[in-house]
Design an enzyme around this catalytic site. Structure first.
Site, short mmCIF file in Angstrom:
data_model
loop_
_atom_site.label_atom_id
_atom_site.label_comp_id
_atom_site.label_asym_id
_atom_site.label_seq_id
_atom_site.Cartn_x
_atom_site.Cartn_y
_atom_site.Cartn_z
N LYS A 268 0.85 -1.19 0.00
CA LYS A 268 0.00 0.00 0.00
C LYS A 268 0.89 1.24 0.00
O LYS A 268 1.79 1.37 0.82
CB LYS A 268 -0.93 0.00 1.22
CG LYS A 268 -1.73 1.30 1.37
CD LYS A 268 -2.79 1.23 2.47
CE LYS A 268 -3.39 2.61 2.74
NZ LYS A 268 -4.41 2.61 3.80
N ASP A 273 -2.65 10.18 3.51
CA ASP A 273 -4.06 9.81 3.62
C ASP A 273 -4.77 10.81 4.52
O ASP A 273 -4.74 10.71 5.74
CB ASP A 273 -4.19 8.39 4.19
CG ASP A 273 -5.64 7.94 4.28
OD1 ASP A 273 -6.52 8.64 3.72
OD2 ASP A 273 -5.89 6.89 4.91
N LYS A 280 -10.33 12.83 7.75
CA LYS A 280 -9.92 12.38 9.08
C LYS A 280 -9.91 13.56 10.05
O LYS A 280 -9.88 14.72 9.64
CB LYS A 280 -8.49 11.79 9.01
CG LYS A 280 -8.39 10.44 8.32
CD LYS A 280 -6.95 9.93 8.38
CE LYS A 280 -6.79 8.60 7.66
NZ LYS A 280 -7.53 7.50 8.30
N ASP A 291 1.39 6.32 5.42
CA ASP A 291 0.42 5.38 4.86
C ASP A 291 0.98 4.65 3.62
O ASP A 291 0.26 3.91 2.96
CB ASP A 291 -0.90 6.10 4.55
CG ASP A 291 -2.11 5.20 4.70
OD1 ASP A 291 -2.00 4.14 5.34
OD2 ASP A 291 -3.17 5.55 4.15
N ASP A 350 -12.27 7.23 2.96
CA ASP A 350 -11.10 6.96 3.79
C ASP A 350 -10.69 5.47 3.72
O ASP A 350 -9.64 5.09 4.22
CB ASP A 350 -11.38 7.36 5.24
CG ASP A 350 -10.12 7.50 6.07
OD1 ASP A 350 -9.02 7.47 5.48
OD2 ASP A 350 -10.24 7.63 7.30
N GLU A 352 -9.46 4.00 1.26
CA GLU A 352 -8.82 4.16 -0.05
C GLU A 352 -7.77 3.09 -0.32
O GLU A 352 -7.49 2.76 -1.46
CB GLU A 352 -8.19 5.55 -0.15
CG GLU A 352 -6.79 5.71 0.48
CD GLU A 352 -6.74 5.43 1.97
OE1 GLU A 352 -7.79 5.59 2.62
OE2 GLU A 352 -5.67 5.05 2.49
N ARG A 354 -7.69 -0.14 0.19
CA ARG A 354 -8.16 -1.37 -0.47
C ARG A 354 -8.48 -1.12 -1.94
O ARG A 354 -8.40 -2.02 -2.77
CB ARG A 354 -9.34 -1.96 0.30
CG ARG A 354 -10.57 -1.14 0.34
CD ARG A 354 -11.52 -1.55 1.46
NE ARG A 354 -11.06 -1.06 2.76
CZ ARG A 354 -11.73 -1.22 3.89
NH1 ARG A 354 -12.86 -1.91 3.91
NH2 ARG A 354 -11.27 -0.72 5.01
#
Ligand code: BES
Ligand code: ZN
Ligand code: ZN
Length: 504
Positions: A268, A273, A280, A291, A350, A352, A354
């Protein structure tokens, strides 16, 4: 950091710091030839040092033939000395070395290898621990601001018997390569998102390829190519960002030729993020430069595989993007047609990771990987299971998952498997599309199920590293901040497949 093996029969003790191991309830060993032994034993008595594994004692010496300082490290009971004790003792020793700010040390290998720890495994562990403990975060402190440059360990000399020197040396160079890989992953994860954009991550990947002596080829798909390809999930995540997304593919071909088995390392790689429109909180966002820790570990690992010249083909895939709110952002309720052809309703912007991983996994499969392992800071809720010490594993092929767990255990990274009950699969269903990107509680499991839909029948393991890849405290060999978690497990997994006959 340089490592040198020195014949212990002709040692030369002139060293600012000399490290010796001491088994529990045994006397600290004499260096040299008994001159210091009495003094060490007296100090041990006064300080109550009894050789407990990981305990340390620093002694000054004023004998002309002796080293200036001796660091005695407890090894625990002689009978139960194993790789775990080795790691613990060496970690304590090198943490002490770091606080003493010396640039060179000599390690007496006696006692540090034996029935349970081979010469080369000792060498490897020593170099890994020394390299990982020596790491200092790539901060931006200046002399102007009153910062004094850190003292790094430059030379480590290892005293061994002449017959063992070669094996120890081999271990040392392997360990050095592994530590460099972990430290690269840490550096990348620690970099501010303003400095490590998706294209900067691609540049870092190209540097890994350039350092591989021609065994790693790098390919970077830029936005127009991603559009042509149809990587709509990755592109959707990137829509709100002014940074161009990219897909990074590194291909390692062993010097001995490509193998039928091709390990796919997928990481990933969200360089920041913010959560997107499902923004967030300030607390939730503060460290989201990290992230992309999964991508960083994957990059480090494939670099180490190349440095070790392992005879197994490996491919690394990183789908790199920011996740930002903007007038162009993807929105809750949007429906995306992923690269794999599965449609996804965006339930939460959020979630994102996956989405980007769905396209990365499909891409890796198209490029011929025979099994996938993905590393992802995927869910906050994994920490309910792992705390900040380890990671959670999910898989679709029990034998493969077991191998990954074994690889982690061998290198000392904490990893535990979580069940993927079929009954939770439907949590990702929606009336609108094939899947939605947020299946609710238990968040880590439904997220894993989402990825699994894209793995299909390809053997796949997912490591949720949201807890262990970044810490707000020092722990063992890891400093505060990025830990480079997963690099060692991936290297160990590649080694396992290197040893395996090609037909398997
Ligand atoms: N990057 C986060 C997960 C994360 C949280 C990593 C804390 C490291 C520390 C991920 O993209 C995310 O936001 N996940 C959400 C998913 C939810 C919206 C379905 C989560 O875990 O809350
Ligand atoms: Zn997120
Ligand atoms: Zn994320």
């Amino acid at each position: 950091m340089k490592f040198r093996t020195v014949n212990s029969e002709a040692p030369g003790y002139r060293s600012p710091l000399f490290i010796v191991g001491c088994f529990e309830d045994e006397a600290p060993r004499a260096i040299p030839d008994g001159i210091v032994a009495g003094a060490l034993a007296r100090q041990a008595r006064v300080e109550g040092f009894s050789g407990t594994c990981g305990a340390t004692m620093v002694a000054f010496t004023d004998f002309p033939l002796a080293p200036e300082r001796v660091l005695v490290v407890g090894l625990g009971p002689r009978d139960s000395f194993d790789l775990r004790a080795e790691r613990k003792a060496l970690t304590a020793a090198f943490r002490q070395v770091k606080s003493l700010k010396v640039a060179s040390v000599t390690v007496a290998a006696e006692g540090l290898y034996g029935p349970q720890v081979s010469e080369s495994l000792f060498g490897e562990t020593l170099a890994v621990v020394a390299g990982l403990v020596d790491y200092v975060i790539n901060h931006f402190k200046t002399a102007r601001g009153g910062h004094k440059p850190e003292v790094h360990l430059k030379t480590v000399r290892v005293l061994t018997g002449a017959a063992d020197q070669e094996a120890v040396h081999q271990g040392l160079s392997a360990g050095r390569a592994i530590a460099q890989a972990v430290n690269l992953a840490r550096d990348l994860s620690n970099l501010p998102a303003g400095m490590l954009t998706p294209l900067k991550l691609a540049a870092a990947a190209r540097r890994v390829a350039a350092a591989s002596g021609g065994t790693i080829q790098a390919k970077v798909l830029r936005k127009p190519e991603l559009e042509k390809l149809g990587a709509a999930a990755l592109l959707a995540v990137s829509q709100g960002s002014s940074q161009e997304p990219c897909l990074i593919e590194l291909t390692y071909t062993p010097p001995t030729g490509a193998t039928a088995e091709v390990l796919g390392f997928v990481g990933k790689s969200i360089t920041f993020d913010s959560g997107g429109l499902d923004l967030k909180t300030a607390d939730g966002m503060r460290t989201m430069k990290r992230d992309m820790a999964g991508g960083a570990s994957v990059l480090g690992a494939i670099g180490a595989v190349a440095a070790l010249r392992l005879p197994i083909s490996v491919k690394a895939v990183l789908a790199a993007t920011e996740n930002m709110p903007d007038g162009n952002s993807y929105k809750p309720g949007d429906v995306l047609n992923t690269l794999a052809g599965l449609t996804v309703e965006v339930d939460n912007t959020d979630a994102e990771g996956r989405l980007s991983l769905a396209d990365a996994i499909e891409y890796a499969k198209r490029q011929g990987v025979t099994r996938v392992i993905d590393l992802a800071t995927l869910t906050g809720s994994i920490r309910e299971f792992s705390g900040d010490v380890g990671a959670g594993a999910f898989g679709n092929t029990p034998a493969y998952t077991r191998e990954v767990l074994e690889a982690a255990a061998a290198c000392g990274e904490l990893l535990g498997e979580l069940p993927m009950w079929e009954e939770l699969r439907a949590a990702n269903h929606t009336d609108i599309a094939d899947l939605k990107n947020s299946g609710g509680s238990p968040g880590s499991v439904t997220a894993a199920w989402f990825l699994r839909e894209f793995a299909g029948t390809t053997p796949w393991v997912h490591l949720d590293i949201a807890g262990s890849s970044y810490r707000t405290r020092e722990l063992g060999m890891d400093p505060k901040g990025a830990t480079g978690y997963g690099v060692r497990t991936l290297v160990e997994l590649a080694r396992l497949y290197s040893r395996r006959p090609a037909s398997a």
